[in-house]
Scaffold this motif. Structure first.
Motif, PDB file in Angstrom:
ATOM      1  N   CYS A  92       0.865  -1.160   0.000  1.00  0.00           N
ATOM      2  CA  CYS A  92       0.000   0.000   0.000  1.00  0.00           C
ATOM      3  C   CYS A  92       0.912   1.224   0.000  1.00  0.00           C
ATOM      4  O   CYS A  92       1.966   1.224   0.660  1.00  0.00           O
ATOM      5  N   ALA A  93       0.530   2.253  -0.719  1.00  0.00           N
ATOM      6  CA  ALA A  93       1.298   3.490  -0.750  1.00  0.00           C
ATOM      7  C   ALA A  93       0.328   4.664  -0.739  1.00  0.00           C
ATOM      8  O   ALA A  93      -0.801   4.549  -1.223  1.00  0.00           O
ATOM      9  N   SER A  94       0.763   5.770  -0.183  1.00  0.00           N
ATOM     10  CA  SER A  94      -0.091   6.951  -0.196  1.00  0.00           C
ATOM     11  C   SER A  94       0.733   8.167  -0.617  1.00  0.00           C
ATOM     12  O   SER A  94       1.968   8.160  -0.558  1.00  0.00           O
ATOM     13  N   SER A  95       0.027   9.186  -1.050  1.00  0.00           N
ATOM     14  CA  SER A  95       0.689  10.430  -1.446  1.00  0.00           C
ATOM     15  C   SER A  95      -0.253  11.593  -1.213  1.00  0.00           C
ATOM     16  O   SER A  95      -1.481  11.422  -1.163  1.00  0.00           O
ATOM     17  N   GLY A  96       0.340  12.780  -1.075  1.00  0.00           N
ATOM     18  CA  GLY A  96      -0.446  13.974  -0.851  1.00  0.00           C
ATOM     19  C   GLY A  96      -0.417  14.868  -2.075  1.00  0.00           C
ATOM     20  O   GLY A  96       0.314  14.605  -3.012  1.00  0.00           O
ATOM     21  N   LEU A 107       5.244   8.856  -3.775  1.00  0.00           N
ATOM     22  CA  LEU A 107       4.609   7.815  -2.989  1.00  0.00           C
ATOM     23  C   LEU A 107       5.418   7.450  -1.751  1.00  0.00           C
ATOM     24  O   LEU A 107       6.644   7.340  -1.816  1.00  0.00           O
ATOM     25  N   THR A 108       4.716   7.239  -0.659  1.00  0.00           N
ATOM     26  CA  THR A 108       5.302   6.649   0.534  1.00  0.00           C
ATOM     27  C   THR A 108       4.713   5.256   0.678  1.00  0.00           C
ATOM     28  O   THR A 108       3.492   5.111   0.740  1.00  0.00           O
ATOM     29  N   PHE A 109       5.581   4.261   0.703  1.00  0.00           N
ATOM     30  CA  PHE A 109       5.135   2.875   0.739  1.00  0.00           C
ATOM     31  C   PHE A 109       5.096   2.333   2.162  1.00  0.00           C
ATOM     32  O   PHE A 109       5.923   2.703   3.004  1.00  0.00           O
TER      33      PHE A 109
END
Lengths: 118, 113
Positions: A92-96, A107-109
């Protein structure tokens, strides 16, 4: 910030069982991605959410895979029924939004969930 | 669609020696370019990124990368590797303002004493 949190870290299950992987993105990030990593295919994007809405699920292998994001702080990836070929590491990765919209690419994983289907 | 090629599957380097990892991309316009590192059993960590401007970008852990439009390359370098740099390195490309990253197959770096 604790980063992107995934659970479980390891899952061993038998073919035909349901598998649910969980993800808590970084607070304030509005984009969430599920990736799958295998030796044969490398990193594949499965699905992309923006503001909790699925934008692109073209990478989801088949109907056995489903993903939800009921709120900004939680997402699940479900496989039902699971098959041995689903064995992989799921990230899962998210980004702002970042500056000028470019943050969406940064992306931050999470540490990943290693799934083994016997 | 954009694509990324990392020609080297595996590189072995001596501790203290320099390291260069190659990355070539296929994309018509100026892409967004990234290098990520993955240590065993861990997720991917962003080393550096290029969006525009100065073509030589500095990243974390002493890494740098240079964007060369004429060669469609974004090679990663480190002057002196440490044993802790042993990991797998991924180059990635995205179209500007597009969420979708395309990753290369990765290069595994082994550091020998």
């Amino acid at each position: 910030d604790a980063g992107v949190i995934q659970s479980p870290r390891h899952e061993v299950t038998e073919m035909g069982q349901e598998v649910t992987l969980r993800c808590k993105p970084i607070s304030g990030h509005n984009s969430l991605f599920w990736y799958r990593q295998t030796m044969m295919r490398g990193l594949e994007l499965l699905i992309y959410f923006n503001n909790n809405v699925p934008i692109d699920d073209s990478g989801m292998p088949e109907d056995r895979f489903s993903a939800k994001m009921p709120n900004a702080s939680f997402s699940t990836l479900k496989i039902q029924p699971s098959e041995p070929r689903d064995s992989a590491v799921y990230f899962c990765a998210s980004s702002g939004p970042g500056q000028g919209g470019r943050g969406a690419n940064v992306l931050t994983f999470g540490a990943g969930s290693r799934l083994t289907v016997l | 669609a954009q694509s990324v090629t990392q020609p080297d599957i595996h590189i072995t380097v001596s501790e203290g020696a320099s390291l260069e990892l190659r990355c070539n991309y296929s994309y018509g316009a100026t892409p967004y370019l990234f290098w990520y590192v993955q240590s065993p059993g861990q997720g991917l960590q962003l080393l550096l990124k290029y969006f525009s401007g100065d073509t030589l970008v500095q990243g974390i852990k002493g890494f740098e990368a240079e964007f060369k439009r004429s060669q469609s390359s974004f090679n990663l370098r480190k002057p002196s590797v440490h044993w802790s740099d042993a990991a797998e390195y991924f180059c990635a490309v995205a179209r500007s303002n597009d969420y979708k990253l395309s990753f290369g197959a990765g290069t595994t770096v082994t550091v020998r004493a």
